[in-house]
Design a protein around this motif. Sequence first.
Motif, short mmCIF file in Angstrom:
data_model
loop_
_atom_site.label_atom_id
_atom_site.label_comp_id
_atom_site.label_asym_id
_atom_site.label_seq_id
_atom_site.Cartn_x
_atom_site.Cartn_y
_atom_site.Cartn_z
N ASN A 65 -5.66 68.56 91.29
CA ASN A 65 -4.55 68.16 92.16
C ASN A 65 -3.80 66.94 91.62
O ASN A 65 -3.51 65.98 92.34
CB ASN A 65 -5.07 67.86 93.58
N ASN B 107 -0.40 65.76 100.71
CA ASN B 107 0.99 66.20 100.89
C ASN B 107 1.96 65.04 101.07
O ASN B 107 3.11 65.24 101.41
CB ASN B 107 1.10 67.15 102.10
N SER C 158 -0.93 69.31 95.74
CA SER C 158 -1.93 70.31 96.09
C SER C 158 -1.77 71.47 95.11
O SER C 158 -0.80 72.22 95.16
CB SER C 158 -1.72 70.80 97.53
N ASP D 198 4.84 71.61 93.05
CA ASP D 198 3.67 71.26 93.87
C ASP D 198 3.30 72.52 94.65
O ASP D 198 3.62 72.67 95.83
CB ASP D 198 4.06 70.10 94.78
N ASN E 276 1.77 72.87 98.17
CA ASN E 276 2.65 72.32 99.21
C ASN E 276 4.00 73.00 99.25
O ASN E 276 4.88 72.60 100.03
CB ASN E 276 2.84 70.82 99.01
N ASN E 277 4.21 74.01 98.39
CA ASN E 277 5.46 74.79 98.36
C ASN E 277 6.70 73.90 98.28
O ASN E 277 7.67 74.06 99.02
CB ASN E 277 5.54 75.70 99.59
N ARG E 278 6.66 72.97 97.32
CA ARG E 278 7.80 72.08 97.15
C ARG E 278 7.92 71.67 95.68
O ARG E 278 7.00 71.87 94.88
CB ARG E 278 7.64 70.83 98.02
N GLN F 129 12.00 64.90 96.66
CA GLN F 129 11.32 66.19 96.78
C GLN F 129 12.22 67.17 97.52
O GLN F 129 13.10 66.77 98.27
CB GLN F 129 10.00 66.05 97.54
N GLY G 137 9.64 73.38 100.77
CA GLY G 137 8.83 73.68 101.93
C GLY G 137 8.64 75.19 102.00
O GLY G 137 9.36 75.97 101.35
#
Length: 484
Positions: A192, A243, A249, A266, A269-271, A284, A287
């Motif tokens: 991570n 997060n 993550s 990431d 964390n879908n970003r 950032q 989402g």
Amino acid sequence: MKKNINFLYAVLCFFTVLALTTASAAVIYDTMWGFSGDGTVLGGFSLPQDVDVDKTGRVYVADTGNNKIQIFDSNGTGLTSFGSTGIGINQFMSPKGIAIDRFDDCFNVFVIENVNNRGQKFVNQGTTLATTVSFGSGGPLNGQFTYPSGIAAFSVKTTSTPVTTGTLSTVYTIVAATIITTKAYVADTGNNRVQRFDTGSTLTTTTRVTSAGTTPLTAVTATSTTPAFVTFVGTTLSTEAGNGNGKFSAPEGVAVDSLGYIYVSDTGNNRIQMFDQNGIYVNQWGGLGTSNGKFDTPRGLAVNVAGTAIYIADSANQRIQKLSTTSGTFLTSWGTSGTGAGQFANPSGVAVDNAGNIYVADRNNNRIQKFHEIADIPPVPPAVAGPQILKIVGGTNGYVNPALGDTCSIKFQAGFAGAVKISIFNAAGVLVRTITGLTSDGSTLSTYIYDCKDDTGRVLATGIYTVKIEGPTLNLVKKLGIAR
């Protein structure tokens, strides 16, 4: 019979040109190559995970399931491959990430192995890869990895002055060296975090010349230093997932632009997170979701040459998204689930070459697809660069007083269109503020309203500051006076 039908359909796709339109751009499908295979024949892939392109246009594919790297020209014609299954040098176990420096015909090639928990570095000598070194091992310590996925590289090249030795009346020798200093960023997925390694390569060119001017011998030799751990990107206090800003993550993809800014997919964390050249968090985007600018399992990343846009392999959404690096604004996307031209099955890697062509590692379809954007075809620049301008406007009596509500406008114009960076130094020469995400169109004056604060958000103290601006053919300084 079904295999034959699928094969014929794929052949037809090779000769199909699709305009995959969105609200803001037209993405044009060019070609594709690849099929399910064991790698014995070039183009036979097993779940290719990543792709990158060198300056000459050669396309390198991380053929993950076959434990090798395959190389093609820009139209998909097979050139060569290297690697085999194993744990030794020049061997791979699940090569998942690949990154290439784009320096003439001399560059580094980095490969990240997911199962061997290491990276390997190859030095290109013009036509062959040589001087392989490995770095990393399994574990949570600095410089160790747990199932790493992606890698990006940012390099600076210098060339020494040629040195001539020998007797000029007979045979003499000319020696010159190309020195490449590289920062390599590794997405250490299982831990991570993102780690930075520094390394160097020296390519020495030796030419023997006779007094008659003939060149009986030219040789290139390469020496290389092993990548060494330097620091982390973001806020890394442990290997636990997080997060918050600068935490990760299961990150899988990394990209770096021409100014050294770092972008990380990431994934958990879908970003997408952005960091400056020192690995400090900047911004950032994203989402979880399916709408524009949202992601589901983002993986590979690539930044265009101008540094104005980032391309994301939005894997579970079966598409590629393009965002502005300035603001994270959604620009365009293309792709749906399927096996046709312009369709994807878990795309995992993306690369952009110097001409703006886009290559996608269409993993579960065992192929590479190539596209270009009409909107990204650059205008022909003027033969002579336009004027380079830096002005600072605001305040009274030559000083800006933020306490009185004074504003400070930094006005600038680069010689050509491109990204612009502003750096502000105090009287001791210490960098107190870095401003990025700016662009100039090369023909009109742009304005940035400066809030007279440092990078921590504090208003600058009274004093004289130096404002430096950098961009295409733009490198100017001005003084800024602060009075409080």
